[in-house]
Scaffold this active site. Structure first.
Site, PDB file in Angstrom:
ATOM      1  N   ASP A 133       0.859  -1.190   0.000  1.00 10.92           N
ATOM      2  CA  ASP A 133       0.000   0.000   0.000  1.00 10.92           C
ATOM      3  C   ASP A 133       0.887   1.229   0.000  1.00 10.92           C
ATOM      4  O   ASP A 133       2.072   1.157   0.353  1.00 10.92           O
ATOM      5  CB  ASP A 133      -0.920   0.027   1.234  1.00 10.92           C
ATOM      6  CG  ASP A 133      -1.842   1.248   1.246  1.00 10.92           C
ATOM      7  OD1 ASP A 133      -2.526   1.483   0.233  1.00 10.92           O
ATOM      8  OD2 ASP A 133      -1.857   1.987   2.244  1.00 10.92           O
ATOM      9  N   SER A 134       0.302   2.370  -0.350  1.00  6.72           N
ATOM     10  CA  SER A 134       1.051   3.627  -0.314  1.00  6.72           C
ATOM     11  C   SER A 134       1.457   3.989   1.116  1.00  6.72           C
ATOM     12  O   SER A 134       2.358   4.799   1.310  1.00  6.72           O
ATOM     13  CB  SER A 134       0.191   4.744  -0.893  1.00  6.72           C
ATOM     14  OG  SER A 134      -0.963   4.896  -0.105  1.00  6.72           O
TER      15      SER A 134
ATOM     16  N   TYR B 102      -0.670   8.757  -2.354  1.00  7.57           N
ATOM     17  CA  TYR B 102      -0.628   8.593  -3.810  1.00  7.57           C
ATOM     18  C   TYR B 102      -1.849   9.275  -4.463  1.00  7.57           C
ATOM     19  O   TYR B 102      -1.847   9.521  -5.658  1.00  7.57           O
ATOM     20  CB  TYR B 102      -0.699   7.106  -4.186  1.00  7.57           C
ATOM     21  CG  TYR B 102       0.571   6.305  -4.035  1.00  7.57           C
ATOM     22  CD1 TYR B 102       1.708   6.800  -3.399  1.00  7.57           C
ATOM     23  CD2 TYR B 102       0.629   4.999  -4.553  1.00  7.57           C
ATOM     24  CE1 TYR B 102       2.858   6.021  -3.276  1.00  7.57           C
ATOM     25  CE2 TYR B 102       1.771   4.230  -4.435  1.00  7.57           C
ATOM     26  CZ  TYR B 102       2.882   4.740  -3.792  1.00  7.57           C
ATOM     27  OH  TYR B 102       4.007   3.956  -3.686  1.00  7.57           O
ATOM     28  N   GLY B 103      -2.882   9.502  -3.647  1.00  9.71           N
ATOM     29  CA  GLY B 103      -4.210   9.890  -4.149  1.00  9.71           C
ATOM     30  C   GLY B 103      -4.245  11.044  -5.133  1.00  9.71           C
ATOM     31  O   GLY B 103      -5.102  11.088  -6.007  1.00  9.71           O
TER      32      GLY B 103
ATOM     33  N   CYS C   2      -4.247  -1.227  -2.323  1.00  6.21           N
ATOM     34  CA  CYS C   2      -4.426   0.223  -2.421  1.00  6.21           C
ATOM     35  C   CYS C   2      -5.247   0.459  -3.672  1.00  6.21           C
ATOM     36  O   CYS C   2      -4.874   0.006  -4.761  1.00  6.21           O
ATOM     37  CB  CYS C   2      -3.049   0.883  -2.549  1.00  6.21           C
ATOM     38  SG  CYS C   2      -3.099   2.651  -2.863  1.00  6.21           S
ATOM     39  N   ASN C   3      -6.367   1.166  -3.506  1.00  3.78           N
ATOM     40  CA  ASN C   3      -7.228   1.407  -4.665  1.00  3.78           C
ATOM     41  C   ASN C   3      -6.570   2.321  -5.680  1.00  3.78           C
ATOM     42  O   ASN C   3      -6.686   2.114  -6.883  1.00  3.78           O
ATOM     43  CB  ASN C   3      -8.548   2.026  -4.211  1.00  3.78           C
ATOM     44  CG  ASN C   3      -9.400   1.024  -3.486  1.00  3.78           C
ATOM     45  OD1 ASN C   3     -10.172   0.297  -4.099  1.00  3.78           O
ATOM     46  ND2 ASN C   3      -9.262   0.950  -2.174  1.00  3.78           N
ATOM     47  N   THR C   4      -5.883   3.337  -5.179  1.00  2.81           N
ATOM     48  CA  THR C   4      -5.257   4.302  -6.090  1.00  2.81           C
ATOM     49  C   THR C   4      -4.220   3.597  -6.957  1.00  2.81           C
ATOM     50  O   THR C   4      -4.179   3.778  -8.173  1.00  2.81           O
ATOM     51  CB  THR C   4      -4.596   5.433  -5.269  1.00  2.81           C
ATOM     52  OG1 THR C   4      -5.536   5.896  -4.301  1.00  2.81           O
ATOM     53  CG2 THR C   4      -4.180   6.575  -6.150  1.00  2.81           C
TER      54      THR C   4
ATOM     55  N   GLU D 171      -3.742   9.453   7.903  1.00  2.72           N
ATOM     56  CA  GLU D 171      -2.296   9.176   8.021  1.00  2.72           C
ATOM     57  C   GLU D 171      -1.677   9.976   9.171  1.00  2.72           C
ATOM     58  O   GLU D 171      -0.712   9.558   9.784  1.00  2.72           O
ATOM     59  CB  GLU D 171      -1.569   9.532   6.714  1.00  2.72           C
ATOM     60  CG  GLU D 171      -1.791   8.549   5.581  1.00  2.72           C
ATOM     61  CD  GLU D 171      -0.824   7.352   5.593  1.00  2.72           C
ATOM     62  OE1 GLU D 171       0.369   7.551   5.826  1.00  2.72           O
ATOM     63  OE2 GLU D 171      -1.297   6.227   5.350  1.00  2.72           O
TER      64      GLU D 171
ATOM     65  N   CYS E  89     -11.252   2.994  -0.547  1.00  2.00           N
ATOM     66  CA  CYS E  89      -9.898   3.395  -0.168  1.00  2.00           C
ATOM     67  C   CYS E  89      -9.579   2.606   1.088  1.00  2.00           C
ATOM     68  O   CYS E  89     -10.398   2.565   2.019  1.00  2.00           O
ATOM     69  CB  CYS E  89      -9.842   4.892   0.114  1.00  2.00           C
ATOM     70  SG  CYS E  89      -8.261   5.406   0.825  1.00  2.00           S
ATOM     71  N   THR E  90      -8.425   1.975   1.091  1.00  2.00           N
ATOM     72  CA  THR E  90      -8.131   1.063   2.197  1.00  2.00           C
ATOM     73  C   THR E  90      -7.853   1.784   3.520  1.00  2.00           C
ATOM     74  O   THR E  90      -7.743   1.141   4.556  1.00  2.00           O
ATOM     75  CB  THR E  90      -6.951   0.145   1.827  1.00  2.00           C
ATOM     76  OG1 THR E  90      -5.829   0.946   1.427  1.00  2.00           O
ATOM     77  CG2 THR E  90      -7.323  -0.779   0.688  1.00  2.00           C
ATOM     78  N   HIS E  91      -7.769   3.105   3.470  1.00  2.00           N
ATOM     79  CA  HIS E  91      -7.621   3.865   4.720  1.00  2.00           C
ATOM     80  C   HIS E  91      -8.966   4.078   5.433  1.00  2.00           C
ATOM     81  O   HIS E  91      -9.015   4.301   6.637  1.00  2.00           O
ATOM     82  CB  HIS E  91      -7.054   5.258   4.443  1.00  2.00           C
ATOM     83  CG  HIS E  91      -5.585   5.280   4.191  1.00  2.00           C
ATOM     84  ND1 HIS E  91      -5.014   4.742   3.072  1.00  2.00           N
ATOM     85  CD2 HIS E  91      -4.568   5.790   4.935  1.00  2.00           C
ATOM     86  CE1 HIS E  91      -3.700   4.929   3.119  1.00  2.00           C
ATOM     87  NE2 HIS E  91      -3.408   5.555   4.245  1.00  2.00           N
TER      88      HIS E  91
HETATM   89  N1  DGL Z   1      -5.059   3.587   0.636  1.00  2.00           N
HETATM   90  C1  DGL Z   1      -5.058   4.095  -0.678  1.00  2.00           C
HETATM   91  C2  DGL Z   1      -6.272   3.642  -1.454  1.00  2.00           C
HETATM   92  O1  DGL Z   1      -6.847   2.657  -1.169  1.00  2.00           O
HETATM   93  C3  DGL Z   1      -4.968   5.591  -0.826  1.00  2.00           C
HETATM   94  C4  DGL Z   1      -3.893   6.249  -0.117  1.00  2.00           C
HETATM   95  C5  DGL Z   1      -3.204   7.343  -0.864  1.00  2.00           C
HETATM   96  O2  DGL Z   1      -3.800   8.305  -1.329  1.00  2.00           O
HETATM   97  O3  DGL Z   1      -2.001   7.190  -0.910  1.00  2.00           O
HETATM   98  O4  DGL Z   1      -6.679   4.275  -2.389  1.00  2.00           O
END
Ligand code: DGL
Length: 273
Positions: free
Chosen positions: A9-10, A41-42, A72-74, A157, A191-193
């Site tokens: 993940d990011s 990363y978003g 990570c979805n992004t 974060e 988004c996994t966050h």
């Molecule tokens: N956790 C990431 C996701 O699922 C996004 C985090 C990021 O923006 O880096 O999209």
């Protein structure tokens, strides 16, 4: 030699997925890599997200992983297609990389009675339109609208998600999402966050709207994948170990990871790039 499942993940978000995966599949070895030094990363370009993701995936391959989950979805939205279609074929034909979008879109329509689904995600995931395109394939009768929530990952974060500032943005994004379609009865946290703020999101919603997190969906889908792909499953080592790596400070990672993973972790620092 260890041949673990790699989970990338990011930053910390993928830990919410790893938690569910290890619950469903405790027998394997795992290596988690969080690119905390370059998160989020978003808001980054396709090229940058692809480049960072491919670097991290290759590092996990070099640790012996036959299979990497991009949790990570992004990164799944922006990097996975090139990796699967070009890089793996060219450089690692025997390895596999799976994302989190496909398993989620295969099933999300089943949660909705009204056939109206709302997606909350990073700007990058929303712009990629991956969810719209993929859900259309599996559930053509379901209407899907998306809401970019660019402030949520930085708040999470930085451990600033249990206060009024976070609530302000959660409410704002929910209002904007529901204004697009008032028949939504299912909101996907793409988004996994976001599982960390699931309860805070639910607080602003009526009881008829359910909020769905991905971790369990991805874990169930991985289990099914390994049942169907003996050639990968047989390569995986099974000693129940979990290693954590971060591209930023290991101390910070150890302090912060617990809220995502639910238990204490001990990470090691790693330089990529
Ligand atoms: N956790 C990431 C996701 O699922 C996004 C985090 C990021 O923006 O880096 O999209």
């Amino acid at each position: 030699m260890q041949t673990p499942i790699g989970v990338f993940d990011s930053g910390y978000g993928g830990l919410t997925v790893l938690k569910e995966i290890t619950k469903h599949l405790p027998q394997y070895d795992y290596i988690y890599l969080g690119d905390n030094a370059r998160t989020p990363y978003g808001n980054r370009s396709f090229e940058t997200v692809y480049h960072y993701t491919w670097q991290c995936v290759q590092w996990l391959f070099k640790q012996g992983c036959p299979l990497v989950i991009v949790a990570c979805n992004t990164a799944s939205a922006k990097g996975l297609r090139s990796i699967q279609q070009n890089d793996l074929r060219k450089y690692y034909p025997e390895k596999k990389v799976l994302g989190v979008i496909r398993p989620t879109t295969e099933i999300i329509g089943n949660f909705s009675k009204t056939h109206h689904v709302g997606i909350m995600a990073t700007s990058g995931t929303v712009q990629s339109q991956s969810y719209l395109i993929e859900i259309e394939k599996f559930f053509p009768d379901t209407k899907v609208v998306q809401q970019a929530c660019p402030m949520l990952v930085p708040l999470i974060e930085n451990n600033e998600f249990e206060n009024e500032a976070a609530d302000y943005f959660i409410k704002k994004y929910l209002d904007e999402l529901l204004q697009q379609d008032e028949k939504i009865d299912t909101i996907l946290l793409a988004c996994t966050h976001y599982p960390l703020i699931k309860k805070r999101i639910e607080k602003f919603l009526p009881a008829n709207i359910s909020v769905i997190a991905q971790g369990e969906i991805v874990a169930a889908s991985l289990k099914d994948y390994l049942n169907r792909h003996a050639e990968i499953e047989e390569q995986l080592s099974k000693n129940k170990t979990i290693q954590f790596y971060t591209t930023d400070s290991a101390e910070d990672f150890n302090d912060h990871a617990t809220i995502f993973y639910g238990e204490k972790v001990r990470s090691q620092h790693l330089e990529v790039g």
